[in-house]
Design a protein around this motif. Structure first.
Motif, PDB file in Angstrom:
ATOM      1  N   LYS A 113       3.462   5.742  -5.742  1.00 14.84           N
ATOM      2  CA  LYS A 113       3.113   5.785  -7.161  1.00 14.84           C
ATOM      3  C   LYS A 113       2.078   6.884  -7.406  1.00 14.84           C
ATOM      4  O   LYS A 113       2.206   7.698  -8.331  1.00 14.84           O
TER       5      LYS A 113
ATOM      6  N   THR B 150      -1.495  -4.946  -7.611  1.00 15.24           N
ATOM      7  CA  THR B 150      -2.613  -4.374  -6.866  1.00 15.24           C
ATOM      8  C   THR B 150      -2.931  -5.322  -5.717  1.00 15.24           C
ATOM      9  O   THR B 150      -2.650  -6.519  -5.787  1.00 15.24           O
TER      10      THR B 150
ATOM     11  N   GLY C 100      -2.273   6.615 -12.802  1.00 18.63           N
ATOM     12  CA  GLY C 100      -1.638   5.319 -13.048  1.00 18.63           C
ATOM     13  C   GLY C 100      -1.419   4.991 -14.515  1.00 18.63           C
ATOM     14  O   GLY C 100      -1.586   3.856 -14.938  1.00 18.63           O
TER      15      GLY C 100
ATOM     16  N   HIS D 231       2.014   1.840  -3.414  1.00 18.41           N
ATOM     17  CA  HIS D 231       0.947   2.423  -4.236  1.00 18.41           C
ATOM     18  C   HIS D 231       0.768   3.902  -3.942  1.00 18.41           C
ATOM     19  O   HIS D 231       0.523   4.700  -4.849  1.00 18.41           O
TER      20      HIS D 231
ATOM     21  N   SER E  10       0.832  -1.205   0.000  1.00 19.15           N
ATOM     22  CA  SER E  10       0.000   0.000   0.000  1.00 19.15           C
ATOM     23  C   SER E  10       0.866   1.254   0.000  1.00 19.15           C
ATOM     24  O   SER E  10       0.547   2.240  -0.650  1.00 19.15           O
TER      25      SER E  10
END
Lengths: 484, 352
Positions: free
Chosen positions: A448, A465, A455, A445, A442
């Protein structure tokens, strides 16, 4: 491709051709084909479009359009990567940086070079040679691979223990954000204040931004380098000998190990004079001043003798040094000769676990009925098992992949990691949940999203994911998949 | 020697609930750095101890509150060292703080910085999750490099609780050569010497003297001393340690101390005041009253930046101004790690 997608493709191509040489906006199937994969050719995808811009402004415009239209963008250098990190996205654009192949500046006094991302790794050292300088990291693809790709994957090579990875050898990058904004990260000094964004960008696999310029450090070319080759009748003994060298306070320029399968394949191919009957072979290169090399070579020779080597040979000139390295450097093609196909893995382990890992691998090799040859960056614990298989035998690649996955899981189990220098890409995305828990993923992510909220930069790579992780974990725990 | 990570995690969760800001403290040796701290102290000093050390693997793992002195003493028993030569600040500097402030000493251009040697960390983020990144192996490219991202972040992204590092063998021999040289000449010389394949391990200029340290195999160091010439510095270890810990007379003054991180070969910067050049030219210390704007301009022209390292106004900005796009990235990253802004608010920049 659906009509809707075809219309979108035609429309995008037309827009790109307004500012990029139309020849460099590729949309026909035949010309798209070479871009379907990178160095890991088992993973293929036809992209919607390939563009080869020639200026940073053009790259910016491509990014702005793709950002607005939410079109995936996959950056590509020479396509030599080994984790399918540059595999295209079916509805996306491949952004080739091949035209950015100029060395912009070499500063011999400050020992740095400013280069475009499409410059080949080896070309930097070649250009710096007249000043007695070179660029440190030397991945085995260095003839072809580009510095932009090296930054994306944090590439290493055989000299990492002493000279470090890409992250240790660059000073700054100029990059474009997903919105097409130009940002300079790092500078000509050795560090910048605040969080280390340069380290974050290095190895980010094209998920955070597009690198358009790199300033690399250059090192003085060592006066001398000599290599000692030692054969051992036991892997554990060879592994302990590596520890013995380190304990003696020597950091070799290169320290490579090969197992018996790799030794034989390499010897058949290169005729380097490797002991064919050895169970393990070490190549220990010492570089530095003439005096230092002399002193350390003597120590290494003595140590190898004391630590159980069955044969020891030292290079006396450049030709002999090149010959001794030739076997190791041609290990991959050599293995290619004894098998229709091979699959190269890239795990890292604490060196002390080597014998255990090799024994386990041998056991798995029998279980899967697939041969495996090992080359090992022994100095830094980076293992490259080459699984031999035949892609024409139905189901054999799938079996190979599963074997590979088990090897990587074993690496994590003994305190190592799933990739030392090749990157995650698509290839190892299923092993990410083995190394990281959901909270850690997480956090990745969230990083990111800080750079690329929609994305669209290299989607589907690097970090799985969380939903996918659940699936991977449940598949892994079913009995059929455990390789019974 | 105790693991208090659970308590630390608990304190962070409580702070999150009550909306309390936290001021991370290890040994308290670097309070002078960054902007003035605000928030309730989060004491990490008791979270200490070496967790593992494998000399032949060249890897050491220790809790963030472990004093560097303790680590160095253990490494010394095995003939190894923290190659980035961090300042010990009277023995109070801890491993976590050293990474958070990215502190490295004279050997840094040749042996790497603390950031270069970090292999992995444990970090508690602003959600209170304790996370592991990197590992205990030299090469690890799985996931983003969150470990090295912490270098220089000054704790703004979370609480570092554990660090794994690469360590190196101590050189067999070290000697230091001293020659008289003006500043411009010294910059030229130290860069030229760094371009030669010799065992140079530190290069510094102070008060008209150029100091070149050679470290490595005895024969190599001796041969280079003969080739390069110069006077051998007696008790050179004391000199480099004093430079490392910023204890030389140069550092004893009330005037603001600026740190320039610039191109090593940059010509001397035209600012009135006192200069000390380290890192072969790439790190320069300046004591003087030049104004901030002029300092930032000159640093940028020399390919780098300048920080108000010690003294001066600690309520204003002490770090160089950031380009808008770069500022945005850092603000978003801060949110990604610490959405409620718990950790060290304003310590790095007023806006973060």
């Amino acid at each position: 491709m659906s009509n809707l997608n075809n219309a979108r493709k035609a429309q995008l191509a037309e827009r790109f051709r307004r500012f990029i040489d139309p020849e460099y906006v590729i949309s026909d199937d035949e010309t798209l084909r070479p871009y379907e994969c990178d160095g890991l050719s088992m993973y293929c995808e036809r992209p919607m479009l390939v563009v080869l811009p020639e200026t940073v402004e053009q790259v910016q415009e491509v990014l702005r359009i793709c950002h607005r239209e939410q079109v995936p963008v996959v950056a590509r250098g020479a396509g030599t990567g080994l984790c399918a990190g540059a595999m295209p996205h079916a509805e996306g654009v491949v952004l080739s940086l091949a035209k950015f192949n100029r060395i912009l500046e070499i500063d011999p006094l400050a020992r740095s070079a400013r280069v475009q991302p499409g410059v080949r790794n080896l070309a930097i050292s070649e250009a710096a040679a007249e000043f007695g300088l070179y660029y440190g990291p030397d991945p085995s693809s260095q003839i072809a691979c580009t510095i932009g790709g090296n930054v994306a994957e944090n590439s290493g090579g055989v000299h990492c223990l002493k000279y470090g990875l890409t992250v240790h050898n660059i000073l700054s990058v100029e990059m474009l954000t997903v919105e097409g904004e130009r940002v300079q990260i790092g500078g000509e000094g050795l560090d910048s204040v605040g969080m280390d964004l340069l380290a974050l960008m290095t190895g980010s696999e094209g998920l955070l931004g597009i690198v358009t310029e790199v300033r690399v450090k250059l090192l003085p070319t060592p006066e001398r380098a000599r290599v000692v080759m030692a054969g051992f009748d036991n892997v554990q003994t060879a592994g302990d000998a590596v520890g013995g060298i380190i304990a003696a306070g020597i950091i070799p320029g290169g320290l490579e190990m090969m197992d018996t399968h790799a030794i034989q394949a390499a010897e058949d191919f290169a005729r380097a004079g490797y002991p064919r009957d050895a169970r393990a072979l070490l190549l220990c290169e010492v570089d530095g001043t003439a005096e230092e090399v002399q002193e350390h070579i003597e120590t290494v020779e003595t140590l190898f003798g004391q630590l159980g080597a069955t044969s020891v040979r030292t290079s006396h000139d450049e030709a002999e040094r090149a010959l001794l390295w030739k076997g190791r450097k041609s290990a991959f093609p050599a293995v290619g000769r004894i098998s229709p196909d091979y699959y190269c893995m890239d795990g890292t382990i604490p060196r002390g676990q080597l014998a255990h890992v090799l024994t386990e691998m041998e056991r798995m090799s029998e279980h899967y009925g697939l041969r495996v040859a090992n080359v090992f960056h022994a100095g830094d614990g980076n293992l490259h098992p080459l699984i031999l298989f035949d892609a024409n035998v139905p189901g054999e690649f799938e079996k190979t992949e599963e074997f590979g996955a088990r090897i990587l899981e074993l690496c994590v189990e003994v305190g190592g990691c799933i990739t030392g220098e090749h990157g995650v890409g698509i290839e190892k995305i299923r092993q990410m949940p083995v190394q990281f828990n959901d909270q850690e993923l997480s956090q990745f992510h969230a990083i990111k999203a800080a750079f690329d909220p929609q994305g669209t930069l290299n989607p589907g790579k690097g970090v799985p994911t969380l939903r996918r992780c659940q699936e991977y974990r449940s598949i892994e725990s079913t009995p059929e998949a455990v390789g019974a | 020697m105790s693991d208090i990570s659970k308590q630390l995690q608990e304190q962070i969760l409580q702070a999150r609930q009550s909306g309390t800001k936290l001021d991370i403290r290890g040994g308290g040796s670097k309070r002078f750095m960054g902007r003035e701290a605000i928030g309730r102290p989060l004491e990490v000093g008791r979270h200490r101890g070496i967790v593992s050390y494998e000399p032949v693997e060249l890897v050491l793992t220790a809790r963030a509150g472990t004093p560097l002195e303790e680590i160095s003493a253990v490494l010394d028993e095995h003939g190894q060292m923290l190659s980035f030569e961090p300042p010990l600040y009277s023995g109070r500097a801890t491993l976590g703080g050293t990474l958070a402030c990215n502190q490295s000493g004279p050997g840094r251009p040749w042996w790497g910085s603390v950031r270069d040697q970090v292999l992995g960390i444990r970090l508690i983020n602003g959600l209170g999750d304790e996370l592991r990144f990197g590992g205990q192996v030299m090469k690890n490219v799985a996931g983003y490099d969150v470990s090295r991202l912490q270098a220089g972040a000054m704790g703004t992204l979370g609480l570092i609780t554990e660090v794994s590092l690469k360590v190196l063998p101590k050189p067999a021999e070290t000697l230091t050569l001293v020659t008289e040289a003006g500043m411009a000449e010294a910059v030229q010389l130290m860069n030229a010497r760094a371009g030669e394949p010799k065992p140079l391990s530190a290069a510094c200029w102070l008060d008209g003297r150029l100091y070149l340290r050679l470290s490595g195999a005895r024969t190599a160091v001796d041969a280079t001393v003969r080739q390069w010439g110069g006077e051998l510095l007696a008790d050179d270890q004391a000199f480099w340690q004093a430079l490392r810990d910023q204890r030389l007379d140069f550092f004893e003054s009330e005037a603001p101390l600026w740190r320039f991180s610039i191109r090593s070969s940059a010509e001397p910067l035209p600012l009135d005041g006192d200069w000390l050049i380290d890192w072969g030219g790439a790190q320069r210390w300046y004591r003087g009253d030049a104004d901030r704007e002029r300092i930032e301009q000159l640093a940028a022209a020399a390919g780098g930046q300048a920080t108000l390292f010690r003294g001066g106004d600690r309520l204003g900005e002490v770090m160089p101004a950031q380009a808008p796009a770069l500022k945005l990235i850092q603000q978003r990253l801060k949110k990604a790690f610490d959405p409620d802004g718990l950790f060290n608010p304003g310590r790095l920049y007023s806006w973060m």
